[in-house]
Design a protein around this motif. Sequence first.
Motif, PDB file in Angstrom:
ATOM      1  N   ARG A 102       0.832  -1.220   0.000  1.00 24.53           N
ATOM      2  CA  ARG A 102       0.000   0.000   0.000  1.00 24.53           C
ATOM      3  C   ARG A 102       0.855   1.253   0.000  1.00 24.53           C
ATOM      4  O   ARG A 102       0.666   2.156  -0.816  1.00 24.53           O
ATOM      5  N   ARG A 103       1.851   1.298   0.905  1.00 23.24           N
ATOM      6  CA  ARG A 103       2.679   2.500   0.993  1.00 23.24           C
ATOM      7  C   ARG A 103       3.569   2.661  -0.230  1.00 23.24           C
ATOM      8  O   ARG A 103       3.789   3.776  -0.693  1.00 23.24           O
ATOM      9  N   ALA A 104       4.045   1.558  -0.778  1.00 27.41           N
ATOM     10  CA  ALA A 104       4.848   1.636  -2.002  1.00 27.41           C
ATOM     11  C   ALA A 104       4.001   2.152  -3.165  1.00 27.41           C
ATOM     12  O   ALA A 104       4.504   2.872  -4.035  1.00 27.41           O
ATOM     13  N   SER A 105       2.702   1.813  -3.159  1.00 26.52           N
ATOM     14  CA  SER A 105       1.825   2.268  -4.243  1.00 26.52           C
ATOM     15  C   SER A 105       1.602   3.781  -4.211  1.00 26.52           C
ATOM     16  O   SER A 105       1.162   4.362  -5.203  1.00 26.52           O
ATOM     17  N   LEU A 106       1.923   4.409  -3.093  1.00 27.93           N
ATOM     18  CA  LEU A 106       1.844   5.878  -3.014  1.00 27.93           C
ATOM     19  C   LEU A 106       3.035   6.541  -3.696  1.00 27.93           C
ATOM     20  O   LEU A 106       2.986   7.722  -4.021  1.00 27.93           O
ATOM     21  N   ILE A 107       4.101   5.765  -3.914  1.00 29.53           N
ATOM     22  CA  ILE A 107       5.343   6.278  -4.497  1.00 29.53           C
ATOM     23  C   ILE A 107       5.512   5.831  -5.946  1.00 29.53           C
ATOM     24  O   ILE A 107       5.992   6.584  -6.782  1.00 29.53           O
ATOM     25  N   LEU A 108       5.094   4.598  -6.234  1.00 35.30           N
ATOM     26  CA  LEU A 108       5.350   3.973  -7.524  1.00 35.30           C
ATOM     27  C   LEU A 108       4.078   3.818  -8.341  1.00 35.30           C
ATOM     28  O   LEU A 108       2.984   3.705  -7.795  1.00 35.30           O
ATOM     29  N   ASP A 109       4.243   3.787  -9.656  1.00 35.84           N
ATOM     30  CA  ASP A 109       3.103   3.624 -10.555  1.00 35.84           C
ATOM     31  C   ASP A 109       2.711   2.163 -10.728  1.00 35.84           C
ATOM     32  O   ASP A 109       1.538   1.855 -10.962  1.00 35.84           O
ATOM     33  N   GLU A 110       3.710   1.273 -10.676  1.00 41.14           N
ATOM     34  CA  GLU A 110       3.473  -0.148 -10.881  1.00 41.14           C
ATOM     35  C   GLU A 110       4.340  -0.931  -9.900  1.00 41.14           C
ATOM     36  O   GLU A 110       5.514  -0.618  -9.737  1.00 41.14           O
ATOM     37  N   ILE A 111       3.755  -1.945  -9.260  1.00 39.40           N
ATOM     38  CA  ILE A 111       4.497  -2.751  -8.295  1.00 39.40           C
ATOM     39  C   ILE A 111       4.357  -4.224  -8.662  1.00 39.40           C
ATOM     40  O   ILE A 111       3.239  -4.740  -8.792  1.00 39.40           O
ATOM     41  N   ARG A 155      -5.840   2.283  -6.069  1.00 37.11           N
ATOM     42  CA  ARG A 155      -5.177   2.118  -7.366  1.00 37.11           C
ATOM     43  C   ARG A 155      -5.934   1.066  -8.161  1.00 37.11           C
ATOM     44  O   ARG A 155      -6.553   0.166  -7.603  1.00 37.11           O
ATOM     45  N   HIS A 156      -5.826   1.164  -9.471  1.00 36.17           N
ATOM     46  CA  HIS A 156      -6.419   0.134 -10.325  1.00 36.17           C
ATOM     47  C   HIS A 156      -5.600  -1.138 -10.192  1.00 36.17           C
ATOM     48  O   HIS A 156      -4.381  -1.097 -10.019  1.00 36.17           O
ATOM     49  N   LYS A 157      -6.255  -2.268 -10.269  1.00 30.11           N
ATOM     50  CA  LYS A 157      -5.587  -3.560 -10.094  1.00 30.11           C
ATOM     51  C   LYS A 157      -4.434  -3.761 -11.079  1.00 30.11           C
ATOM     52  O   LYS A 157      -3.483  -4.476 -10.786  1.00 30.11           O
ATOM     53  N   ASP A 158      -4.497  -3.134 -12.238  1.00 28.47           N
ATOM     54  CA  ASP A 158      -3.420  -3.265 -13.225  1.00 28.47           C
ATOM     55  C   ASP A 158      -2.086  -2.720 -12.722  1.00 28.47           C
ATOM     56  O   ASP A 158      -1.042  -3.002 -13.306  1.00 28.47           O
ATOM     57  N   ALA A 159      -2.112  -1.929 -11.654  1.00 24.79           N
ATOM     58  CA  ALA A 159      -0.874  -1.374 -11.096  1.00 24.79           C
ATOM     59  C   ALA A 159      -0.081  -2.426 -10.315  1.00 24.79           C
ATOM     60  O   ALA A 159       1.063  -2.174  -9.923  1.00 24.79           O
ATOM     61  N   PHE A 160      -0.666  -3.615 -10.101  1.00 22.73           N
ATOM     62  CA  PHE A 160      -0.018  -4.675  -9.325  1.00 22.73           C
ATOM     63  C   PHE A 160       0.141  -5.924 -10.185  1.00 22.73           C
ATOM     64  O   PHE A 160      -0.835  -6.435 -10.725  1.00 22.73           O
ATOM     65  N   ILE A 161       1.367  -6.368 -10.308  1.00 16.01           N
ATOM     66  CA  ILE A 161       1.662  -7.586 -11.062  1.00 16.01           C
ATOM     67  C   ILE A 161       2.159  -8.613 -10.057  1.00 16.01           C
ATOM     68  O   ILE A 161       3.104  -8.358  -9.315  1.00 16.01           O
TER      69      ILE A 161
END
Length: 167
Positions: free
Chosen positions: A22-31, A67-73
């Motif tokens: 969650r916190r990384a998603s505040l910094i990065l576009d894709e994780i 974030r949209h689910k596509d942001a997480f692989i």
Amino acid sequence: MKRGIYAGSFDPISLGHLDVVRRASLILDEIHVMIGVNPKKSAGLFDVEQRIRLIQDSLDYMNWFGRHKDAFIVGDFTCLLVEYCQEHEIKFNVRGLRAAQDFNSEFEMHLINCDIAPGIDTIFLPAPPEFQFLSSSAIKELASHNSPAVRKYVTPTVADALQNVNV
């Protein structure tokens, strides 16, 4: 696009792991949430495919990502982490730190990774107090005693999966 990787065994994934995502998603576009598979180690409590499903289901459950689910692989890899990063144009390695003693080993690995692949940097995210004690081992111990407390530390999907395995 800022891409990052958060790698671990995630056996099982906990709310502490999800807090890092969650916190990384505040910094990065894709994780890329990736299970590092070491063929020299035992398989673990859940096999890799089960862990991937539990991560995906847990990400679905956590509606606070914003974030949209596509942001997480979600997946797994067997090569060196830096090799995976280079293949997928990932510039940030996200590492969660539960306690100060975690920093030394993580920092040593950061230095090695910088030497092997200078373009990849590390983001260290210290755990908030409510997750500093949390580990997959502690969760497995609670589950082995059928403790209802395990539900405080994992998503309902993971809690249900823990009830169905012989911990």
